[in-house]
Write a protein that holds these residues in place. Structure first.
Motif, PDB file in Angstrom:
ATOM      1  N   PHE A  54       1.064  -1.688  -0.394  1.00 36.38           N
ATOM      2  CA  PHE A  54      -0.110  -0.103   0.489  1.00 36.38           C
ATOM      3  C   PHE A  54       0.820   1.569   0.308  1.00 36.38           C
ATOM      4  O   PHE A  54       2.056   1.271   0.213  1.00 36.38           O
TER       5      PHE A  54
ATOM      6  N   VAL B 188      -9.462   0.446   0.036  1.00 35.86           N
ATOM      7  CA  VAL B 188      -9.031   0.444  -1.460  1.00 35.86           C
ATOM      8  C   VAL B 188     -10.223  -0.800  -1.880  1.00 35.86           C
ATOM      9  O   VAL B 188     -10.097  -1.863  -1.511  1.00 35.86           O
ATOM     10  N   THR B 189     -10.713   0.096  -3.337  1.00 33.09           N
ATOM     11  CA  THR B 189     -11.504  -1.719  -4.047  1.00 33.09           C
ATOM     12  C   THR B 189     -10.494  -2.319  -4.933  1.00 33.09           C
ATOM     13  O   THR B 189      -8.940  -1.922  -4.766  1.00 33.09           O
TER      14      THR B 189
ATOM     15  N   LEU C  53     -10.633  -2.569  -7.941  1.00 38.06           N
ATOM     16  CA  LEU C  53      -9.657  -2.053  -9.055  1.00 38.06           C
ATOM     17  C   LEU C  53      -8.097  -0.397  -8.301  1.00 38.06           C
ATOM     18  O   LEU C  53      -7.277  -0.876  -9.295  1.00 38.06           O
ATOM     19  N   GLU C  54      -8.393  -0.559  -7.710  1.00 42.04           N
ATOM     20  CA  GLU C  54      -6.851   0.129  -7.109  1.00 42.04           C
ATOM     21  C   GLU C  54      -6.177  -0.427  -6.389  1.00 42.04           C
ATOM     22  O   GLU C  54      -4.850  -0.301  -6.923  1.00 42.04           O
ATOM     23  N   ALA C  55      -6.593  -1.799  -5.963  1.00 44.35           N
ATOM     24  CA  ALA C  55      -5.502  -2.695  -5.500  1.00 44.35           C
ATOM     25  C   ALA C  55      -4.675  -3.040  -6.562  1.00 44.35           C
ATOM     26  O   ALA C  55      -3.216  -3.244  -6.687  1.00 44.35           O
ATOM     27  N   LYS C  56      -5.566  -3.818  -8.035  1.00 39.98           N
ATOM     28  CA  LYS C  56      -4.605  -3.897  -9.155  1.00 39.98           C
ATOM     29  C   LYS C  56      -3.980  -3.318  -9.301  1.00 39.98           C
ATOM     30  O   LYS C  56      -3.004  -3.208 -10.128  1.00 39.98           O
ATOM     31  N   ALA C  57      -4.301  -1.965  -9.637  1.00 37.49           N
ATOM     32  CA  ALA C  57      -3.204  -0.857 -10.161  1.00 37.49           C
ATOM     33  C   ALA C  57      -2.001  -0.221  -9.447  1.00 37.49           C
ATOM     34  O   ALA C  57      -1.222   0.450  -9.974  1.00 37.49           O
ATOM     35  N   TYR C  58      -2.729  -0.242  -8.538  1.00 43.79           N
ATOM     36  CA  TYR C  58      -0.618  -0.118  -6.739  1.00 43.79           C
ATOM     37  C   TYR C  58       0.229  -1.130  -7.407  1.00 43.79           C
ATOM     38  O   TYR C  58       1.493  -0.977  -7.913  1.00 43.79           O
TER      39      TYR C  58
ATOM     40  N   TYR D  46       1.365  -0.084 -11.124  1.00 43.41           N
ATOM     41  CA  TYR D  46       2.181   0.203 -11.410  1.00 43.41           C
ATOM     42  C   TYR D  46       3.669  -0.237 -10.183  1.00 43.41           C
ATOM     43  O   TYR D  46       4.551   0.765 -10.751  1.00 43.41           O
TER      44      TYR D  46
END
Length: 257
Positions: A66, A79-80, A82-87, A90
């Motif tokens: 995180f 977090v959603t 989708l946010e976890a996936k993007a993190y 990245y």
């Protein structure tokens, strides 16, 4: 012959602050989980850690967490998927740049801290992480908690998974780790820790704090590199594994069994 991978979380220094004994630990492990700048690490530390792993012929994995430097990624975040996936994507991408610069390929991805613990029991988060990994490189291996949502999510996403066990952490009856804030979270007796690892590798079980015998798939054993006794323990564990006929080898070789 029994086979197992030994991994450690490395590259967790930041700027002028040094954490862990990376160079010494690298002499004894086969996989390094490198922090990617969210919970720890920075660009210079990432580059240095990748180069050191290359020197010691240790396979490298991304260790995404995180965006929580102050809490070292150990605090739960709302977090959603989708946010976890993007993190995760990245951070994998950032580490891949340093790997490519050194002519290396990334071996695996192991979520860090709260992201690891939350996704181990939340299938939506686990699937999002695995899908994120697959979209970047479907040859990457997810290193996740044995018997958890991680392993099933990897299957659903179509990527390989390696079951991870912990030498120095206490287990709960459901196979999850005892939170660090609670008694019994850490195994401080080295002889006990070694015996637990050998049993996990050879018998496929670990005894939880309440006495429950929990089944595990020990593809990789985590050694915590920030422990003051980490190097001595790694040496002791490798010697004990050799005596028990357990070969310490790279993760891909372990998964071929």
């Amino acid at each position: 012959m029994y086979k197992v991978d030994l991994n450690a979380d490395l590259g967790e220094s930041f700027g002028a602050y040094t954490l862990g004994m990376d160079e010494d630990v690298l002499r004894h492990i086969t996989s390094a989980n490198v922090a990617c700048g969210f919970h720890a690490g920075d660009a210079v530390v990432m580059r240095k850690t990748v180069r050191a792993a290359k020197e010691y012929a240790v396979a490298v994995g991304a260790h995404p967490g995180f965006p929580d430097l102050a809490g070292f990624g150990r605090r739960n975040m709302a977090v959603t998927p989708l946010e976890a996936k993007a993190y995760v994507q990245y951070q994998i991408g950032a580490l891949m740049a340093f790997m490519k610069a050194e002519g290396l390929s990334l071996q695996h991805v192991k979520p860090h801290g709260a992201l690891y613990n939350m996704s181990a029991v939340n299938m939506d988060l686990a699937v999002a992480i695995c899908e994120g990994i697959r979209e970047v490189d479907d040859e990457l291996i997810l290193m996740g908690l044995s018997g958890s949502c991680h392993i099933e999510a990897a299957r659903k996403a179509g990527i390989r998974a390696a079951g991870e066990v912990f030498a120095d952490r206490g287990y709960q009856a459901d196979g999850t780790l005892i939170p660090r804030s609670k008694p019994g979270a850490m195994i401080t007796d080295e002889n006990d820790a070694v015996a637990r690892v050998i049993r996990m590798v050879k018998e496929g079980v670990v005894v939880a704090a309440d006495g429950t015998v929990v089944p595990v798939q020990a593809d990789s054993v985590c050694l915590h590199g920030d422990n003051p006794h980490a190097v001595a323990f790694a040496e002791k564990l490798r010697h004990a594994l050799a005596q028990e006929g357990v070969a310490v080898t790279d993760l891909r070789t372990v998964l071929e069994r």
